[in-house]
Design an enzyme around this catalytic site. Structure first.
Site, PDB file in Angstrom:
ATOM      1  N   LYS A 136       0.865  -1.187   0.000  1.00  0.00           N
ATOM      2  CA  LYS A 136       0.000   0.000   0.000  1.00  0.00           C
ATOM      3  C   LYS A 136       0.890   1.222   0.000  1.00  0.00           C
ATOM      4  O   LYS A 136       2.016   1.184   0.514  1.00  0.00           O
ATOM      5  CB  LYS A 136      -0.872   0.022   1.252  1.00  0.00           C
ATOM      6  CG  LYS A 136      -2.101   0.881   1.089  1.00  0.00           C
ATOM      7  CD  LYS A 136      -3.151   0.112   0.312  1.00  0.00           C
ATOM      8  CE  LYS A 136      -4.489   0.791   0.278  1.00  0.00           C
ATOM      9  NZ  LYS A 136      -5.506  -0.206  -0.134  1.00  0.00           N
TER      10      LYS A 136
HETATM   11  N1  GLU Z   1      -7.192   0.025  -3.302  1.00  0.00           N
HETATM   12  C1  GLU Z   1      -7.995  -1.125  -3.608  1.00  0.00           C
HETATM   13  C2  GLU Z   1      -8.055  -2.057  -2.408  1.00  0.00           C
HETATM   14  O1  GLU Z   1      -7.881  -1.643  -1.289  1.00  0.00           O
HETATM   15  C3  GLU Z   1      -7.553  -1.812  -4.888  1.00  0.00           C
HETATM   16  C4  GLU Z   1      -6.159  -2.329  -4.894  1.00  0.00           C
HETATM   17  C5  GLU Z   1      -5.706  -2.850  -6.244  1.00  0.00           C
HETATM   18  O2  GLU Z   1      -6.513  -2.937  -7.150  1.00  0.00           O
HETATM   19  O3  GLU Z   1      -4.512  -3.169  -6.359  1.00  0.00           O
HETATM   20  O4  GLU Z   1      -8.377  -3.203  -2.535  1.00  0.00           O
END
Ligand code: GLU
Length: 424
Positions: free
Chosen positions: A114
């Site tokens: 993240k």
């Molecule tokens: N930000 C989204 C999540 O928390 C998508 C992450 C992604 O598609 O890599 O799942």
């Protein structure tokens, strides 16, 4: 067996502690050995950067950016980039670990990561956000990569930011590298169905859970907290399939209509109103927090973490909670909710539709080919239904909540893969 003490749970919980306490419970249920426990509890890499940006008025402001790679055992790490004033290292660490578990629950070949920048994009111009995104990408040029670490949108970011990120990364490499990021605009190799994928997965999980609870969708009432990319599509798709959405909310407040909100109208209103529901009159304006304790069958928290806590868990009336957001329920609230007999479809399962279609986007980019919307939806629906059933059966087998079951499924998968890969 595990000798590590569980993370102390205080009154005010932080997301990383919430994540760790569930990880600990699931690891114990699974009988995970302490070596693998220690490998999985620590992120593999944590990067913090300072980003000096020239603002439109000529001044220079320095922003703090993060990228945490929690695990790359199952494959390249995957996870969004968040632009929000609340971004901090502990939050990004928790969100990165949740991505590891999420990808493992739905069985896609990614680790978890993240990123985030502490900023308020609502108070910045498009040019300022572009410079910030490009500066962040430059600082992460050796972190990101289609086989290394693949960012995506999260709170405060969307296709526009992903396009800048892809462009900056591609320029630095002297070639187009569209598989470096997902959630891109369609013209740059984005996938059909990606925009609504998280909300669609929430809907699919909600329907799978309703079947188990024998709730008739045509008689079900739903309250949805958050009307962004996740909540708005979840509300719309549930409404389309017969549910009555009686409350929605966003930063402007909550709107309640016992006869049912017309979600399509609310969406049209939001899009014509600078992206907010402020002034929306299709429902009575109520306090944002009160939405969570309304008399509804299904509650979909799809805004942010830590909204269902010891303060309000006892007052929740819903029989089913489907977590569109990451970490909306604190660890201490879990116990209260479980004692009340509420079924919770946990975040790492319920909102995994987004990263699933991100995976499809990456696959399409690497194939140089485009799938139809129908193919994307059919395949992601199947993955979500299979994952739901896997977690549901695990919960029955171990006699635990679906949340702990989802961690068990995920940790088991990552731990088994680690055994094959090994360490130093
Ligand atoms: N930000 C989204 C999540 O928390 C998508 C992450 C992604 O598609 O890599 O799942």
């Amino acid at each position: 067996m595990i000798y590590v003490e569980p993370a102390p749970i205080k009154d005010k919980e932080n997301p990383f502690e919430s994540m760790m306490s569930r990880f600990h419970i699931a690891s114990q249920a699974l009988g995970l050995n302490d070596e693998v426990y220690n490998v999985l509890k620590n992120p593999v890499k944590q990067v913090i950067v300072s980003l000096p940006i020239t603002m439109d008025d000529g001044s220079i402001r320095v922003f703090e950016g993060y990228r945490v790679i929690h695990s790359n055992i199952l494959g390249p790490s995957k996870g969004g980039v968040r632009y929000d004033m609340g971004v901090n290292l502990d939050e990004v660490k928790a969100l990165a670990a949740w991505m590891t578990w999420k990808c493992a629950v739905v069985d896609i070949p990614y680790g978890g990561a993240k990123g985030g920048i502490k900023c308020n994009p609502r108070q910045m111009s498009s040019g300022e956000i572009e410079r910030l995104t490009r500066a962040y990408t430059q600082e992460m040029i050796n972190i990101f990569g289609p086989d290394r670490d693949i960012p995506a949108p999260d709170m405060g970011t969307g296709p526009r930011e992903m396009a800048w990120l892809m462009d900056e990364f591609s320029r630095a490499h002297g070639m187009t590298v569209n598989a470096v990021v997902t959630g891109k605009p369609l013209v740059l190799g984005g996938s059909l169905g990606r925009a609504e994928a998280t909300g669609r997965g929430v809907m699919v999980s909600a329907f799978a859970a309703m079947e188990k609870l024998r709730i008739n969708p045509y008689q079900a009432t739903v309250a949805v907290q958050g009307f962004g990319n996740v909540g708005s599509f979840a509300a719309l798709l549930m409404e389309e399939r017969g549910c009555k959405v009686t409350a929605i909310s966003d930063i402007s407040g909550a709107y309640y209509n016992p006869q049912g909100i017309n979600v399509k109208d609310a969406l049209t209103y939001r899009d014509a109103n600078n992206g907010t529901l402020a002034g929306y009159n299709g429902g009575e304006r109520i306090n944002g927090d009160d939405l969570l304790t309304l008399q509804v069958d299904i509650l979909v928290p799809a805004a942010m973490e830590d909204v269902i806590t010891v303060r309000n868990a006892e007052q929740i009336h819903a029989r089913l909670i489907v977590e569109g957001a990451n970490g909306p329920t604190s660890a201490r609230a879990d116990e209260i909710i479980n004692n009340k007999g509420v079924l919770v479809v946990p975040d790492i399962l319920a909102n995994a539709g987004g990263v699933t279609v991100s995976y499809f986007e990456w696959v399409q980019n690497r194939l140089g080919y485009k799938w139809t919307r129908d193919r994307v939806n059919r395949r992601s629906d199947r993955i979500m239904k299979d994952a739901f059933e896997r977690v549901y059966q695990t919960a029955l087998k171990y006699g635990v909540s679906m949340r702990i079951a989802a961690y068990i499924v995920a940790i088991d998968k990552v731990a088994n893969t680690y055994k094959y890969r090994g360490g130093f």
